[in-house]
Design a protein around this motif. Structure first.
Motif, mmCIF file in Angstrom:
data_model
loop_
_atom_site.group_PDB
_atom_site.id
_atom_site.type_symbol
_atom_site.label_atom_id
_atom_site.label_comp_id
_atom_site.label_asym_id
_atom_site.label_seq_id
_atom_site.Cartn_x
_atom_site.Cartn_y
_atom_site.Cartn_z
ATOM 1 N N LYS A 166 46.493 -25.480 128.610
ATOM 2 C CA LYS A 166 46.365 -24.658 127.402
ATOM 3 C C LYS A 166 45.110 -25.008 126.626
ATOM 4 O O LYS A 166 44.658 -26.157 126.617
ATOM 5 C CB LYS A 166 47.573 -24.879 126.480
ATOM 6 C CG LYS A 166 48.900 -24.384 126.993
ATOM 7 C CD LYS A 166 50.021 -24.740 126.023
ATOM 8 C CE LYS A 166 49.790 -24.170 124.638
ATOM 9 N NZ LYS A 166 50.864 -24.561 123.688
ATOM 10 N N SER A 167 44.574 -24.018 125.945
ATOM 11 C CA SER A 167 43.448 -24.244 125.039
ATOM 12 C C SER A 167 43.802 -25.317 124.022
ATOM 13 O O SER A 167 44.899 -25.313 123.452
ATOM 14 C CB SER A 167 43.094 -22.969 124.287
ATOM 15 O OG SER A 167 42.730 -21.934 125.165
ATOM 16 N N LYS A 168 42.860 -26.227 123.774
ATOM 17 C CA LYS A 168 43.089 -27.248 122.751
ATOM 18 C C LYS A 168 43.126 -26.651 121.347
ATOM 19 O O LYS A 168 43.875 -27.107 120.491
ATOM 20 C CB LYS A 168 41.998 -28.317 122.832
ATOM 21 C CG LYS A 168 42.224 -29.359 123.924
ATOM 22 C CD LYS A 168 41.205 -30.473 123.834
ATOM 23 C CE LYS A 168 41.466 -31.565 124.871
ATOM 24 N NZ LYS A 168 42.711 -32.318 124.614
ATOM 25 N N ASN A 169 42.305 -25.643 121.119
ATOM 26 C CA ASN A 169 42.233 -25.026 119.790
ATOM 27 C C ASN A 169 43.170 -23.821 119.707
ATOM 28 O O ASN A 169 42.780 -22.737 119.258
ATOM 29 C CB ASN A 169 40.795 -24.611 119.469
ATOM 30 C CG ASN A 169 40.228 -23.646 120.508
ATOM 31 O OD1 ASN A 169 40.691 -23.611 121.649
ATOM 32 N ND2 ASN A 169 39.231 -22.858 120.123
ATOM 33 N N TRP A 170 44.407 -24.011 120.124
ATOM 34 C CA TRP A 170 45.393 -22.921 120.166
ATOM 35 C C TRP A 170 45.641 -22.381 118.764
ATOM 36 O O TRP A 170 45.890 -23.132 117.825
ATOM 37 C CB TRP A 170 46.699 -23.433 120.764
ATOM 38 C CG TRP A 170 47.680 -22.354 121.085
ATOM 39 C CD1 TRP A 170 48.601 -21.815 120.251
ATOM 40 C CD2 TRP A 170 47.822 -21.684 122.341
ATOM 41 N NE1 TRP A 170 49.324 -20.836 120.909
ATOM 42 C CE2 TRP A 170 48.869 -20.742 122.190
ATOM 43 C CE3 TRP A 170 47.172 -21.780 123.571
ATOM 44 C CZ2 TRP A 170 49.277 -19.913 123.229
ATOM 45 C CZ3 TRP A 170 47.583 -20.966 124.597
ATOM 46 C CH2 TRP A 170 48.617 -20.040 124.432
ATOM 47 N N GLN A 171 45.588 -21.054 118.642
ATOM 48 C CA GLN A 171 45.831 -20.394 117.364
ATOM 49 C C GLN A 171 46.811 -19.248 117.592
ATOM 50 O O GLN A 171 46.531 -18.330 118.361
ATOM 51 C CB GLN A 171 44.521 -19.856 116.781
ATOM 52 C CG GLN A 171 43.484 -20.939 116.515
ATOM 53 C CD GLN A 171 42.147 -20.352 116.115
ATOM 54 O OE1 GLN A 171 42.082 -19.420 115.317
ATOM 55 N NE2 GLN A 171 41.066 -20.905 116.668
ATOM 56 N N ALA A 172 47.942 -19.304 116.912
ATOM 57 C CA ALA A 172 49.009 -18.341 117.156
ATOM 58 C C ALA A 172 48.577 -16.911 116.867
ATOM 59 O O ALA A 172 49.114 -15.965 117.452
ATOM 60 C CB ALA A 172 50.233 -18.701 116.315
ATOM 61 N N PHE A 203 39.768 -16.139 122.945
ATOM 62 C CA PHE A 203 41.186 -16.059 123.300
ATOM 63 C C PHE A 203 41.794 -17.457 123.358
ATOM 64 O O PHE A 203 41.100 -18.441 123.626
ATOM 65 C CB PHE A 203 41.361 -15.439 124.695
ATOM 66 C CG PHE A 203 40.840 -14.042 124.854
ATOM 67 C CD1 PHE A 203 41.557 -12.948 124.380
ATOM 68 C CD2 PHE A 203 39.645 -13.807 125.512
ATOM 69 C CE1 PHE A 203 41.082 -11.656 124.549
ATOM 70 C CE2 PHE A 203 39.158 -12.519 125.694
ATOM 71 C CZ PHE A 203 39.880 -11.438 125.203
ATOM 72 N N ASN A 204 43.100 -17.517 123.144
ATOM 73 C CA ASN A 204 43.857 -18.632 123.690
ATOM 74 C C ASN A 204 43.909 -18.433 125.203
ATOM 75 O O ASN A 204 44.044 -17.300 125.688
ATOM 76 C CB ASN A 204 45.293 -18.647 123.177
ATOM 77 C CG ASN A 204 45.404 -18.835 121.684
ATOM 78 O OD1 ASN A 204 44.704 -19.645 121.099
ATOM 79 N ND2 ASN A 204 46.298 -18.080 121.063
ATOM 80 N N VAL A 205 43.829 -19.506 125.942
ATOM 81 C CA VAL A 205 43.949 -19.438 127.398
ATOM 82 C C VAL A 205 45.083 -20.362 127.822
ATOM 83 O O VAL A 205 45.135 -21.529 127.411
ATOM 84 C CB VAL A 205 42.644 -19.862 128.091
ATOM 85 C CG1 VAL A 205 42.821 -19.852 129.611
ATOM 86 C CG2 VAL A 205 41.491 -18.950 127.683
ATOM 87 N N ASP A 240 55.052 -18.038 120.829
ATOM 88 C CA ASP A 240 54.858 -17.342 119.557
ATOM 89 C C ASP A 240 53.427 -16.842 119.408
ATOM 90 O O ASP A 240 52.733 -17.124 118.423
ATOM 91 C CB ASP A 240 55.222 -18.259 118.378
ATOM 92 C CG ASP A 240 55.248 -17.497 117.054
ATOM 93 O OD1 ASP A 240 55.547 -16.286 117.079
ATOM 94 O OD2 ASP A 240 54.962 -18.114 116.008
ATOM 95 N N THR A 241 52.966 -16.102 120.431
ATOM 96 C CA THR A 241 51.626 -15.532 120.392
ATOM 97 C C THR A 241 51.611 -14.243 121.203
ATOM 98 O O THR A 241 52.504 -14.012 122.034
ATOM 99 C CB THR A 241 50.596 -16.525 120.965
ATOM 100 O OG1 THR A 241 49.277 -16.026 120.736
ATOM 101 C CG2 THR A 241 50.790 -16.729 122.455
ATOM 102 N N GLU A 242 50.618 -13.409 120.964
ATOM 103 C CA GLU A 242 50.492 -12.157 121.710
ATOM 104 C C GLU A 242 49.786 -12.418 123.041
ATOM 105 O O GLU A 242 48.631 -12.853 123.066
ATOM 106 C CB GLU A 242 49.683 -11.132 120.913
ATOM 107 C CG GLU A 242 49.454 -9.831 121.685
ATOM 108 C CD GLU A 242 48.433 -8.914 121.023
ATOM 109 O OE1 GLU A 242 48.163 -7.839 121.589
ATOM 110 O OE2 GLU A 242 47.909 -9.281 119.948
ATOM 111 N N ILE A 243 50.473 -12.164 124.142
ATOM 112 C CA ILE A 243 49.829 -12.221 125.451
ATOM 113 C C ILE A 243 49.123 -10.879 125.653
ATOM 114 O O ILE A 243 49.767 -9.837 125.777
ATOM 115 C CB ILE A 243 50.840 -12.479 126.586
ATOM 116 C CG1 ILE A 243 51.654 -13.751 126.309
ATOM 117 C CG2 ILE A 243 50.111 -12.574 127.927
ATOM 118 C CD1 ILE A 243 50.852 -15.018 126.280
#
Length: 300
Positions: free
Chosen positions: A65-71, A108-110, A158-161
């Motif tokens: 997962k991305s370290k800078n994850w943002q919901a 994006f979150n990845v 809890d994020t938009e795929i």
């Protein structure tokens, strides 16, 4: 005739146990997957989201997962190894994580699930230890723990795929082993034995996104050849929607492609047994599919 079961009779627990007892370890999930995934913790959050009950220590399940994850940021999901025997799906997901995924984290979150079925990876199998196909098992109360673990992880995010690309292969063993086993297990007859020579995509028939699929085909075509339709204008018995693209009903069939409500979704199919491909070419084709898909999603 397959060597387990009786013609016209579906398998019970006895036959499934016989099938399981035939399976042998042929390669190492630890050496070929975990030793590549775990060092990525310096670049990503490498999180364990489960483990297979057949051997929890041997078969932990990891997400990258991305370290800078943002919901509130759109998310790109890459899945590989739903069918463990489809090698370039696993190695393509890992190669993308190693070489390309960081480039997209500002937009994006990845999240990457590189090997959803590690027992299948080691035994080079389509099914899981219970003779269940994980790629027909992505639904509530799934009987396949591989599929259930991925479903639970997605529900927790809890994020938009926004984009989901699921990496697969079609191999000659589909005809020599897996389709005969399926016919025996389910007491059915399989009439279509065509294996396309080349790369193709399977879109979701409920949201086909033709321009998106075309963009992915165009990107992959620079790396490897695209499978031509057969004489009846089909691929694996399914009408083509456009060059190199067919469609399946993802949710209805319990496919990994239906794992989320992503706007853009596709399943790749690489043919590693082609005389015009090799292992590295297949991995590069998977990476090209991912990057082409993200490039399209970024602008749409």
């Amino acid at each position: 005739m397959y060597d387990i079961g009786s013609p016209g009779v579906t398998w019970g627990d006895k036959e499934k146990k016989q099938w399981f007892n035939k399976q042998v370890i042929k390669r190492s999930y630890h050496d070929e997957v975990l030793l590549k995934v775990l060092p990525l913790a310096s670049l990503f959050d490498v999180e364990q989201y489960g483990a297979l009950t057949i051997d929890k220590a041997r078969y932990p399940l990891y997400a990258i997962k991305s370290k800078n994850w943002q919901a509130d940021k759109k998310t790109v999901l890459v899945t590989g190894g739903v069918h463990g025997y489809e090698t370039s799906g696993v190695q393509g997901a890992i190669r993308f994580a190693q070489t390309q995924a960081q480039d997209y984290q500002t937009l994006f979150n990845v999240i990457i699930l590189p090997c959803i079925s590690p027992w299948g990876y080691e035994t080079i199998n389509r099914w899981n230890p219970k003779a269940i196909d994980p790629n027909r098992s992505f639904y509530a109360n799934s009987p396949a723990e591989e599929s259930a673990a991925a479903l639970n992880l997605m529900q927790s995010l809890d994020t938009e795929i926004y984009l989901h690309i699921d990496l697969h292969e079609t191999t000659d063993t589909d005809n020599s082993e897996f389709r005969p086993a399926l016919a025996a297990r389910d007491a059915t007859v399989h009439d279509n034995w065509n294996i396309p020579d080349g790369f193709y995509l399977v879109g979701d028939s409920t949201k086909t996104q033709a321009d998106f699929q075309k963009a992915v085909i165009t990107g992959v075509e620079a790396v490897t050849h695209i499978a031509p339709a057969d004489d009846s204008g089909k691929l694996i018995g399914v009408d083509i929607e456009q060059h190199g693209v067919i469609n399946y009903a993802a949710r209805e069939l319990g496919l990994c492609m239906g794992l989320t409500d992503a706007k853009f979704v596709t399943t790749t199919e690489v043919y590693p047994d082609s005389p015009n491909a090799d292992d590295e070419n297949c991995i590069l084709a998977q990476v090209a599919a991912i990057t082409s898909a993200i490039a399209y999603a970024k602008n749409n």
